[in-house]
Design a protein around this motif. Sequence first.
Motif, PDB file in Angstrom:
ATOM      1  N   UNK A 107       0.748  -1.136   0.081  1.00 19.97           N
ATOM      2  CA  UNK A 107       0.007   0.096  -0.040  1.00 19.97           C
ATOM      3  C   UNK A 107       0.861   1.414   0.113  1.00 19.97           C
ATOM      4  N   UNK A 108       0.262   2.417  -0.380  1.00 16.55           N
ATOM      5  CA  UNK A 108       1.059   3.577  -0.283  1.00 16.55           C
ATOM      6  C   UNK A 108       1.419   3.870   1.109  1.00 16.55           C
ATOM      7  N   UNK A 109       2.529   4.525   1.260  1.00 18.56           N
ATOM      8  CA  UNK A 109       3.348   4.647   2.621  1.00 18.56           C
ATOM      9  C   UNK A 109       3.700   6.153   2.449  1.00 18.56           C
ATOM     10  N   UNK A 110       3.683   6.763   3.783  1.00 18.44           N
ATOM     11  CA  UNK A 110       4.406   8.076   3.680  1.00 18.44           C
ATOM     12  C   UNK A 110       6.031   7.993   3.742  1.00 18.44           C
ATOM     13  N   UNK A 111       6.343   8.926   3.070  1.00 24.30           N
ATOM     14  CA  UNK A 111       8.079   8.972   2.902  1.00 24.30           C
ATOM     15  C   UNK A 111       8.695  10.242   2.683  1.00 24.30           C
ATOM     16  N   UNK A 112       9.843  10.523   3.183  1.00 28.21           N
ATOM     17  CA  UNK A 112      10.355  11.684   3.098  1.00 28.21           C
ATOM     18  C   UNK A 112      11.579  11.627   2.158  1.00 28.21           C
ATOM     19  N   UNK A 113      11.635  12.477   1.226  1.00 30.25           N
ATOM     20  CA  UNK A 113      13.073  12.352   0.231  1.00 30.25           C
ATOM     21  C   UNK A 113      13.690  13.601   0.690  1.00 30.25           C
ATOM     22  N   UNK A 114      14.753  13.495   0.768  1.00 29.03           N
ATOM     23  CA  UNK A 114      15.857  14.746   0.914  1.00 29.03           C
ATOM     24  C   UNK A 114      16.720  14.938  -0.261  1.00 29.03           C
ATOM     25  N   UNK A 115      16.583  16.137  -1.056  1.00 29.30           N
ATOM     26  CA  UNK A 115      17.154  16.530  -1.924  1.00 29.30           C
ATOM     27  C   UNK A 115      18.112  17.588  -1.993  1.00 29.30           C
ATOM     28  N   UNK A 116      19.300  17.431  -2.401  1.00 34.75           N
ATOM     29  CA  UNK A 116      20.358  18.537  -2.488  1.00 34.75           C
ATOM     30  C   UNK A 116      20.689  18.533  -3.913  1.00 34.75           C
ATOM     31  N   UNK A 117      21.381  19.885  -4.099  1.00 28.96           N
ATOM     32  CA  UNK A 117      22.320  20.107  -5.442  1.00 28.96           C
ATOM     33  C   UNK A 117      23.265  20.794  -5.197  1.00 28.96           C
ATOM     34  N   UNK A 118      24.516  20.430  -5.388  1.00 29.02           N
ATOM     35  CA  UNK A 118      25.837  20.903  -4.950  1.00 29.02           C
ATOM     36  C   UNK A 118      25.816  22.384  -5.225  1.00 29.02           C
ATOM     37  N   UNK A 119      25.130  23.072  -5.802  1.00 31.93           N
ATOM     38  CA  UNK A 119      25.199  24.471  -6.149  1.00 31.93           C
ATOM     39  C   UNK A 119      24.046  25.271  -5.319  1.00 31.93           C
ATOM     40  N   UNK A 120      23.341  24.580  -4.911  1.00 31.26           N
ATOM     41  CA  UNK A 120      22.010  25.246  -4.081  1.00 31.26           C
ATOM     42  C   UNK A 120      22.509  25.316  -2.484  1.00 31.26           C
ATOM     43  N   UNK A 121      21.993  26.320  -1.991  1.00 30.62           N
ATOM     44  CA  UNK A 121      22.321  26.484  -0.399  1.00 30.62           C
ATOM     45  C   UNK A 121      21.389  25.634   0.564  1.00 30.62           C
TER      46      UNK A 121
END
Length: 134
Positions: A23-37
């Motif tokens: 079933x669908x389950x809550x999840x947190x994705x952490x996203x970074x880009x080298x150029x971004x603060x």
Amino acid sequence: MSPFFVMSLLCGLIFGQTESLCAPSEYTIHVEKRECAYCLAINTTICAGFCMTRDSNGKKLFLRSALSQNVCTYKEMLYRTALIPGCPHHTIPYYSYPVALSCKCGKCNTDYSDCVRERVRTNYCTKPQKLCNL
């Protein structure tokens, strides 16, 4: 013991073992880009759970089609796009991610799923974090 109790117990043992829990389950994705603060924490839903698998110990005795390795995968999904804050103008500040609407047990499709077990845990932030709730 009453016959009703015995039949209920047998049905629970037989059918309870064959039911999949995908079933669908809550999840947190952490996203970074080298150029971004900033690092962006995105709350979404993914497909997670247990699917029945038929995998015989005597693999050489059966055709490959008789064996089944099902995974919990997307039945319906959509993609959303988030803006990563703190990116310079020359950088594309957008990140698209899947949102599971419904799930099913089936073959893993490498077009939109990671079918290999994650070896290194990389879902964390190394920069200051911003939360994205869409």
